[in-house]
Design a protein around this motif. Structure first.
Motif, PDB file in Angstrom:
ATOM      1  N   PHE A   1      54.616 -59.381  77.130  1.00 37.69           N
ATOM      2  CA  PHE A   1      55.690 -58.381  77.988  1.00 37.69           C
ATOM      3  C   PHE A   1      54.737 -57.572  78.385  1.00 37.69           C
ATOM      4  CE2 PHE A   1      56.745 -58.683  73.001  1.00 37.69           C
ATOM      5  CZ  PHE A   1      57.817 -58.486  72.748  1.00 37.69           C
ATOM      6  N   VAL A   2      55.197 -56.970  79.519  1.00 33.35           N
ATOM      7  CA  VAL A   2      55.154 -56.137  80.472  1.00 33.35           C
ATOM      8  C   VAL A   2      56.111 -55.011  80.378  1.00 33.35           C
ATOM      9  CG1 VAL A   2      54.610 -56.237  83.079  1.00 33.35           C
ATOM     10  CG2 VAL A   2      54.675 -57.901  82.035  1.00 33.35           C
ATOM     11  N   THR A   3      54.802 -54.349  81.110  1.00 32.14           N
ATOM     12  CA  THR A   3      55.390 -52.887  80.524  1.00 32.14           C
ATOM     13  C   THR A   3      55.616 -52.175  82.297  1.00 32.14           C
ATOM     14  OG1 THR A   3      55.125 -50.349  79.878  1.00 32.14           O
ATOM     15  CG2 THR A   3      53.381 -51.879  79.892  1.00 32.14           C
ATOM     16  N   ALA A   4      57.259 -51.504  82.743  1.00 31.70           N
ATOM     17  CA  ALA A   4      56.185 -51.218  83.746  1.00 31.70           C
ATOM     18  C   ALA A   4      57.312 -49.626  84.133  1.00 31.70           C
ATOM     19  CB  ALA A   4      57.439 -51.855  84.571  1.00 31.70           C
ATOM     20  N   THR A   5      57.182 -48.506  82.506  1.00 33.09           N
ATOM     21  CA  THR A   5      57.344 -47.789  82.869  1.00 33.09           C
ATOM     22  C   THR A   5      56.100 -46.559  83.025  1.00 33.09           C
ATOM     23  OG1 THR A   5      58.839 -48.640  80.366  1.00 33.09           O
ATOM     24  CG2 THR A   5      58.587 -45.767  80.468  1.00 33.09           C
ATOM     25  N   LYS A   6      56.551 -45.792  82.971  1.00 26.37           N
ATOM     26  CA  LYS A   6      54.973 -44.397  83.378  1.00 26.37           C
ATOM     27  C   LYS A   6      55.870 -43.130  83.260  1.00 26.37           C
ATOM     28  CE  LYS A   6      54.482 -46.371  88.368  1.00 26.37           C
ATOM     29  NZ  LYS A   6      54.568 -46.015  89.348  1.00 26.37           N
ATOM     30  N   GLY A   7      55.225 -43.015  81.296  1.00 21.03           N
ATOM     31  CA  GLY A   7      55.342 -41.787  81.005  1.00 21.03           C
ATOM     32  C   GLY A   7      54.369 -41.715  79.493  1.00 21.03           C
ATOM     33  N   LEU A   8      54.770 -40.855  79.102  1.00 13.17           N
ATOM     34  CA  LEU A   8      54.438 -40.412  77.847  1.00 13.17           C
ATOM     35  C   LEU A   8      55.316 -39.880  76.511  1.00 13.17           C
ATOM     36  CD1 LEU A   8      50.619 -37.998  78.202  1.00 13.17           C
ATOM     37  CD2 LEU A   8      51.063 -40.776  77.707  1.00 13.17           C
ATOM     38  N   ASP A   9      55.171 -40.617  75.486  1.00 14.92           N
ATOM     39  CA  ASP A   9      56.209 -40.240  74.011  1.00 14.92           C
ATOM     40  C   ASP A   9      56.363 -38.636  73.929  1.00 14.92           C
ATOM     41  OD1 ASP A   9      58.169 -41.581  72.113  1.00 14.92           O
ATOM     42  OD2 ASP A   9      56.695 -41.304  71.067  1.00 14.92           O
ATOM     43  N   PRO A  10      57.593 -38.041  73.667  1.00 16.29           N
ATOM     44  CA  PRO A  10      57.109 -36.644  73.224  1.00 16.29           C
ATOM     45  C   PRO A  10      57.051 -37.355  71.571  1.00 16.29           C
ATOM     46  CG  PRO A  10      59.129 -36.889  74.137  1.00 16.29           C
ATOM     47  CD  PRO A  10      58.791 -38.801  74.280  1.00 16.29           C
TER      48      PRO A  10
ATOM     49  N   GLU B   1      47.457 -47.677  83.763  1.00 14.59           N
ATOM     50  CA  GLU B   1      48.791 -46.781  83.086  1.00 14.59           C
ATOM     51  C   GLU B   1      48.753 -45.154  83.270  1.00 14.59           C
ATOM     52  OE1 GLU B   1      52.003 -47.564  79.018  1.00 14.59           O
ATOM     53  OE2 GLU B   1      49.428 -47.368  79.155  1.00 14.59           O
ATOM     54  N   LEU B   2      47.864 -44.446  83.181  1.00 13.91           N
ATOM     55  CA  LEU B   2      47.579 -43.778  82.810  1.00 13.91           C
ATOM     56  C   LEU B   2      47.655 -43.271  84.593  1.00 13.91           C
ATOM     57  CD1 LEU B   2      45.385 -41.835  80.388  1.00 13.91           C
ATOM     58  CD2 LEU B   2      47.468 -42.215  80.554  1.00 13.91           C
ATOM     59  N   GLY B   3      46.810 -43.535  85.088  1.00 14.51           N
ATOM     60  CA  GLY B   3      47.046 -43.397  87.118  1.00 14.51           C
ATOM     61  C   GLY B   3      48.619 -42.781  86.918  1.00 14.51           C
ATOM     62  N   GLY B   4      49.737 -44.376  86.896  1.00 17.99           N
ATOM     63  CA  GLY B   4      51.183 -44.431  87.654  1.00 17.99           C
ATOM     64  C   GLY B   4      51.929 -42.823  86.156  1.00 17.99           C
TER      65      GLY B   4
ATOM     66  N   LEU C   1      45.150 -43.398  92.945  1.00 15.57           N
ATOM     67  CA  LEU C   1      44.690 -43.251  94.070  1.00 15.57           C
ATOM     68  C   LEU C   1      46.007 -42.786  94.912  1.00 15.57           C
ATOM     69  CD1 LEU C   1      43.403 -40.628  96.470  1.00 15.57           C
ATOM     70  CD2 LEU C   1      42.270 -42.853  97.354  1.00 15.57           C
ATOM     71  N   GLY C   2      46.154 -44.980  94.817  1.00 17.42           N
ATOM     72  CA  GLY C   2      47.202 -45.514  95.657  1.00 17.42           C
ATOM     73  C   GLY C   2      48.905 -45.057  95.405  1.00 17.42           C
ATOM     74  N   ASP C   3      48.857 -44.807  93.825  1.00 22.76           N
ATOM     75  CA  ASP C   3      50.394 -43.822  93.597  1.00 22.76           C
ATOM     76  C   ASP C   3      50.410 -42.930  93.498  1.00 22.76           C
ATOM     77  OD1 ASP C   3      52.887 -44.622  92.635  1.00 22.76           O
ATOM     78  OD2 ASP C   3      51.869 -45.297  90.360  1.00 22.76           O
ATOM     79  N   LEU C   4      49.675 -42.274  93.518  1.00 23.57           N
ATOM     80  CA  LEU C   4      49.427 -40.469  94.098  1.00 23.57           C
ATOM     81  C   LEU C   4      49.641 -40.418  95.309  1.00 23.57           C
ATOM     82  CD1 LEU C   4      48.445 -37.383  92.553  1.00 23.57           C
ATOM     83  CD2 LEU C   4      46.242 -38.383  93.666  1.00 23.57           C
ATOM     84  N   LEU C   5      49.122 -40.996  96.103  1.00 23.31           N
ATOM     85  CA  LEU C   5      49.162 -40.498  97.723  1.00 23.31           C
ATOM     86  C   LEU C   5      50.507 -41.491  98.073  1.00 23.31           C
ATOM     87  CD1 LEU C   5      46.846 -42.490  99.079  1.00 23.31           C
ATOM     88  CD2 LEU C   5      46.935 -39.636  99.073  1.00 23.31           C
TER      89      LEU C   5
END
Length: 307
Positions: A77-86, A159-162, A216-220
Motif C-alpha cells: 500500500f502506498v499513501t499519497a494523502t497529506k492530512g490528519l483524520d478529524p 508524512e508529517l512534512g507533507g 523543507l522541499g515541500d514547504l518551499l
C-alpha cells in the motif's frame, strides 16, 4: 523493472499525475474513484501496489472497503494523502497500517505540485516505509527522467512534512496577499519549519527528515506557488474573501484547512507550542483578521531562536 500492476485510488490531479508516471514507465495502471464505472474490487484485483491518492476525509471509508477485497499478502500500500483524520487524529499511513497490519505501507510525499508534474516538468519525491524493500519497489516503479524518487526510513517524518506544511502554506499565502515583502515571508517559512520540527519530534519523527524533500522541499514549493490550493486559501483570505467563498470556488481540496483544526487540538493535548498554526486557525474561523494574526505573531514574547 518488470511490469507491475498498480491500482490508483483517486482520480484527482495527484492521482492522475501518479498514474501517468507509472504508465509511462511501462506498468499496468488501473484508476478508481467514487464516480468510476469500475468496481473497487475489479480495480484492485491482482494489484501488486495499491496507491491511495484520495482526500483525507475519504481515507477511513475507502480503507475499510478495500479490506473486503481479497489481496495477496505481498500487496504494497502506498499513501499519497497529506492530512490528519478529524476523528482519530491519525495520519493516513497509520489508518492504512491499522486496517492492513500485515502489509507493507509506503508513504510517498515531496514538493510535487500536480499541475507541474502533468506538464512533465522535473520533480523529486520521497518514499518511506518501515519495510525498506517495499520502499525500494515503489521507488523503482515511479522513478523516471522527470520524476526522481528517493527512499527514506522515517515514514512518519516524511508524512508529517507533507501534512504540516499545508498549514504554513496558508500563512504564506496571507503574507503574499498582504504584500508584506520578502523578509516577512522568509521569517514565516523559517519559523514555520521550526514549528513543524517541534511537532514532529514530539510525535516521534526524526529532525533531519524535515530538512529533506518531504519537509523543507515541500514547504518551499507550497509556500511559493499560486498552484498550491493551501497558498490560495491564505492569499484570498488576505484579499478579503471569506473561507466559504474560497472553498466553494477551489478546484480540489485544501487539506491544510482540516489539518489546522486537528493539529491545534492535538498540540493543545500534548502541550506543544504552535503559534503559527494557532493564528491560522483563528483566521480560518473568522475570529481574527489577517493583520491581527500578523500582529499577534510579531508581538509575542521575545526568546532565543532555538527554544
Amino acid at each position: 523493472m518488470q511490469e507491475t500492476t498498480i491500482a490508483i485510488l483517486g482520480a484527482g490531479a495527484w492521482g492522475m499525475a501518479l498514474a501517468n508516471i507509472a504508465e509511462a514507465n511501462g506498468h499496468q495502471v488501473r484508476v478508481w474513484s467514487r464516480r468510476s464505472s469500475q468496481t473497487l474490487e475489479a480495480v484492485i484485483k491482482d494489484a501488486q501496489i495499491v496507491v491511495s491518492a484520495i482526500s483525507m476525509k475519504g481515507v477511513t471509508d475507502v480503507a475499510s472497503q478495500v479490506q473486503s477485497v481479497p489481496l495477496s499478502p505481498e500487496t504494497i500500500f502506498v499513501t499519497a494523502t497529506k492530512g490528519l483524520d478529524p476523528q482519530t487524529k491519525c495520519t493516513p499511513s497509520q489508518i492504512w497500517q491499522t486496517v492492513f497490519p500485515n502489509h507493507a505501507v509506503v508513504v510517498l510525499s515531496g514538493p510535487n505540485l500536480s499541475k507541474e508534474i502533468q506538464l512533465e516538468l522535473p520533480a523529486a519525491s520521497v518514499v518511506a516505509s518501515n519495510v525498506p524493500t517495499a520502499a525500494e519497489v515503489v521507488q523503482l516503479v515511479f522513478s523516471s527522467n522527470r520524476f526522481r524518487v528517493y527512499t527514506n526510513s522515517d515514514p512518519l517524518g516524511v508524512e508529517l512534512g507533507g501534512t504540516l506544511k499545508n498549514v504554513i502554506a496558508i500563512a504564506a499565502g496571507v503574507c503574499d496577499g498582504l504584500q508584506l515583502g520578502t523578509n516577512a515571508k522568509a521569517a514565516l517559512v523559517t519559523r514555520g519549519l521550526t514549528e513543524m520540527v517541534r511537532i514532529g519530534n514530539v510525535w516521534g519523527a526524526k529532525t533531519e527528515t524535515f530538512y529533506g524533500l518531504s519537509g523543507l522541499g515541500d514547504l518551499l514549493a507550497t509556500c511559493n506557488s499560486p498552484l498550491s490550493r493551501n497558498y490560495q486559501v491564505g492569499y484570498q483570505l488576505a484579499g478579503g474573501k471569506t473561507l466559504t467563498e474560497i472553498l466553494a470556488n477551489l478546484q480540489g481540496t485544501a487539506e491544510g484547512v482540516n489539518t489546522c483544526q486537528v493539529l491545534l487540538q492535538r498540540a493543545k493535548e500534548e502541550n506543544i507550542a504552535v503559534p503559527i498554526t494557532e493564528q491560522v486557525y483563528w483566521l480560518l474561523q473568522g475570529e481574527v483578521t489577517p493583520q491581527q494574526a500578523l500582529d499577534e505573531l510579531m508581538l509575542r514574547d521575545i526568546k532565543p531562536e532555538y527554544n
